[in-house]
Design a protein around this motif. Structure first.
Motif, PDB file in Angstrom:
ATOM      1  N   GLN A 133       0.827  -1.212   0.000  1.00  0.00           N
ATOM      2  CA  GLN A 133       0.000   0.000   0.000  1.00  0.00           C
ATOM      3  C   GLN A 133       0.862   1.264   0.000  1.00  0.00           C
ATOM      4  N   ALA A 134       1.906   1.273   0.822  1.00  0.00           N
ATOM      5  CA  ALA A 134       2.807   2.433   0.861  1.00  0.00           C
ATOM      6  C   ALA A 134       3.525   2.583  -0.478  1.00  0.00           C
ATOM      7  N   LEU A 135       3.879   1.450  -1.062  1.00  0.00           N
ATOM      8  CA  LEU A 135       4.567   1.458  -2.356  1.00  0.00           C
ATOM      9  C   LEU A 135       3.651   2.002  -3.456  1.00  0.00           C
ATOM     10  N   ALA A 136       2.391   1.612  -3.421  1.00  0.00           N
ATOM     11  CA  ALA A 136       1.431   2.097  -4.420  1.00  0.00           C
ATOM     12  C   ALA A 136       1.220   3.607  -4.272  1.00  0.00           C
ATOM     13  N   MET A 137       1.173   4.094  -3.031  1.00  0.00           N
ATOM     14  CA  MET A 137       1.006   5.523  -2.795  1.00  0.00           C
ATOM     15  C   MET A 137       2.220   6.295  -3.317  1.00  0.00           C
ATOM     16  N   ALA A 138       3.417   5.776  -3.041  1.00  0.00           N
ATOM     17  CA  ALA A 138       4.644   6.429  -3.519  1.00  0.00           C
ATOM     18  C   ALA A 138       4.717   6.353  -5.042  1.00  0.00           C
ATOM     19  N   GLY A 139       4.281   5.232  -5.585  1.00  0.00           N
ATOM     20  CA  GLY A 139       4.330   5.038  -7.030  1.00  0.00           C
ATOM     21  C   GLY A 139       3.435   6.002  -7.781  1.00  0.00           C
ATOM     22  N   ALA A 140       2.306   6.333  -7.177  1.00  0.00           N
ATOM     23  CA  ALA A 140       1.361   7.240  -7.835  1.00  0.00           C
ATOM     24  C   ALA A 140       1.994   8.598  -8.127  1.00  0.00           C
ATOM     25  N   GLN A 141       3.006   8.969  -7.325  1.00  0.00           N
ATOM     26  CA  GLN A 141       3.695  10.257  -7.517  1.00  0.00           C
ATOM     27  C   GLN A 141       4.795  10.171  -8.576  1.00  0.00           C
ATOM     28  N   ALA A 142       5.176   8.961  -8.951  1.00  0.00           N
ATOM     29  CA  ALA A 142       6.380   8.784  -9.772  1.00  0.00           C
ATOM     30  C   ALA A 142       6.152   9.027 -11.264  1.00  0.00           C
ATOM     31  N   GLY A 143       4.901   9.005 -11.714  1.00  0.00           N
ATOM     32  CA  GLY A 143       4.622   9.330 -13.112  1.00  0.00           C
ATOM     33  C   GLY A 143       4.684   8.139 -14.053  1.00  0.00           C
ATOM     34  N   LEU A 144       4.007   8.299 -15.174  1.00  0.00           N
ATOM     35  CA  LEU A 144       3.926   7.231 -16.178  1.00  0.00           C
ATOM     36  C   LEU A 144       5.299   6.849 -16.723  1.00  0.00           C
ATOM     37  N   ASP A 145       6.179   7.836 -16.895  1.00  0.00           N
ATOM     38  CA  ASP A 145       7.512   7.549 -17.434  1.00  0.00           C
ATOM     39  C   ASP A 145       8.295   6.578 -16.555  1.00  0.00           C
ATOM     40  N   SER A 161       6.242 -16.623   3.244  1.00  0.00           N
ATOM     41  CA  SER A 161       6.124 -15.174   3.428  1.00  0.00           C
ATOM     42  C   SER A 161       4.899 -14.668   2.672  1.00  0.00           C
ATOM     43  N   ASP A 162       4.453 -13.482   3.037  1.00  0.00           N
ATOM     44  CA  ASP A 162       3.202 -12.946   2.503  1.00  0.00           C
ATOM     45  C   ASP A 162       3.495 -11.909   1.411  1.00  0.00           C
ATOM     46  N   TYR A 163       3.175 -12.251   0.168  1.00  0.00           N
ATOM     47  CA  TYR A 163       3.430 -11.361  -0.956  1.00  0.00           C
ATOM     48  C   TYR A 163       2.128 -10.958  -1.646  1.00  0.00           C
ATOM     49  N   THR A 164       2.124  -9.749  -2.172  1.00  0.00           N
ATOM     50  CA  THR A 164       0.961  -9.238  -2.895  1.00  0.00           C
ATOM     51  C   THR A 164       1.394  -8.695  -4.252  1.00  0.00           C
ATOM     52  N   ALA A 180      -6.256  -0.512  -4.904  1.00  0.00           N
ATOM     53  CA  ALA A 180      -7.304  -0.966  -3.985  1.00  0.00           C
ATOM     54  C   ALA A 180      -8.151  -2.082  -4.597  1.00  0.00           C
ATOM     55  N   LEU A 181      -8.373  -1.980  -5.927  1.00  0.00           N
ATOM     56  CA  LEU A 181      -9.133  -3.028  -6.614  1.00  0.00           C
ATOM     57  C   LEU A 181      -8.220  -4.053  -7.270  1.00  0.00           C
ATOM     58  N   MET A 182      -7.117  -3.563  -7.792  1.00  0.00           N
ATOM     59  CA  MET A 182      -6.233  -4.444  -8.571  1.00  0.00           C
ATOM     60  C   MET A 182      -5.109  -4.970  -7.692  1.00  0.00           C
ATOM     61  N   ASN A 183      -5.420  -5.985  -6.914  1.00  0.00           N
ATOM     62  CA  ASN A 183      -4.391  -6.635  -6.108  1.00  0.00           C
ATOM     63  C   ASN A 183      -4.766  -8.086  -5.879  1.00  0.00           C
ATOM     64  N   GLY A 184      -3.785  -8.859  -5.518  1.00  0.00           N
ATOM     65  CA  GLY A 184      -4.025 -10.266  -5.228  1.00  0.00           C
ATOM     66  C   GLY A 184      -2.841 -10.862  -4.515  1.00  0.00           C
TER      67      GLY A 184
END
Ligand code: ZN
Length: 147
Positions: free
Chosen positions: A76-88, A125-128, A138-142
């Protein structure tokens, strides 16, 4: 007789994909959904290849998808940080060691793949896996389960 033989050949030709336990395919669509909620990986695999397709009709700028693997505690933290990183940067922080594997962001009709180095992962170990396009995780995870 000919038809029977053809049917037999067709069913045999469908087998190799199923028999290959160290690879899988997953699809993302315009409804912001992956077609899998769990990916099971035999612990005996040295590498595991994930092929991502986008069956929707929208471009990557508005409905892009990627496939990212991290520890469940990090995603979740990674996805939040990733959202700032841009499409490039494929919506991922560059050089972030929490990213265990990832594909590029793709859009309608595109295909990409990534090979996971299983020596980085531990059985039990627990991976997502998730999509890091802004708002999608939030929707696209597994669950990525090594067993
Ligand atoms: Zn997505």
């Amino acid at each position: 007789m000919r038809k029977v033989l053809l049917a037999a050949l067709l069913s045999v030709s469908a087998l190799p994909a199923l028999a290959d336990d160290c690879a899988t395919a997953i699809d993302g669509n315009d409804a912001m959904q992956f077609d899998k909620k769990t990916i099971n990986v035999p612990a005996s695999c040295k590498t595991f290849t994930v092929t991502l397709t986008h069956s929707g009709s929208m471009p990557k700028q508005t409905m892009g998808h990627n496939w990212v693997l991290s520890k469940t505690a990090d995603y979740q933290a990674l996805a939040m940080a990733g959202a700032q990183a841009g499409l490039d940067n494929d919506y991922l922080p560059q050089g972030d060691t929490r990213v265990l594997a990832h594909t590029a962001i793709i859009g309608s009709g595109e295909q990409t793949k990534v090979t996971v180095d299983m020596s980085k992962l531990q059985k039990g170990s627990d991976y997502t896996f998730f999509c890091s396009f802004p708002g999608h995780f939030a929707l696209m995870n597994g669950k990525f389960v090594v067993n």
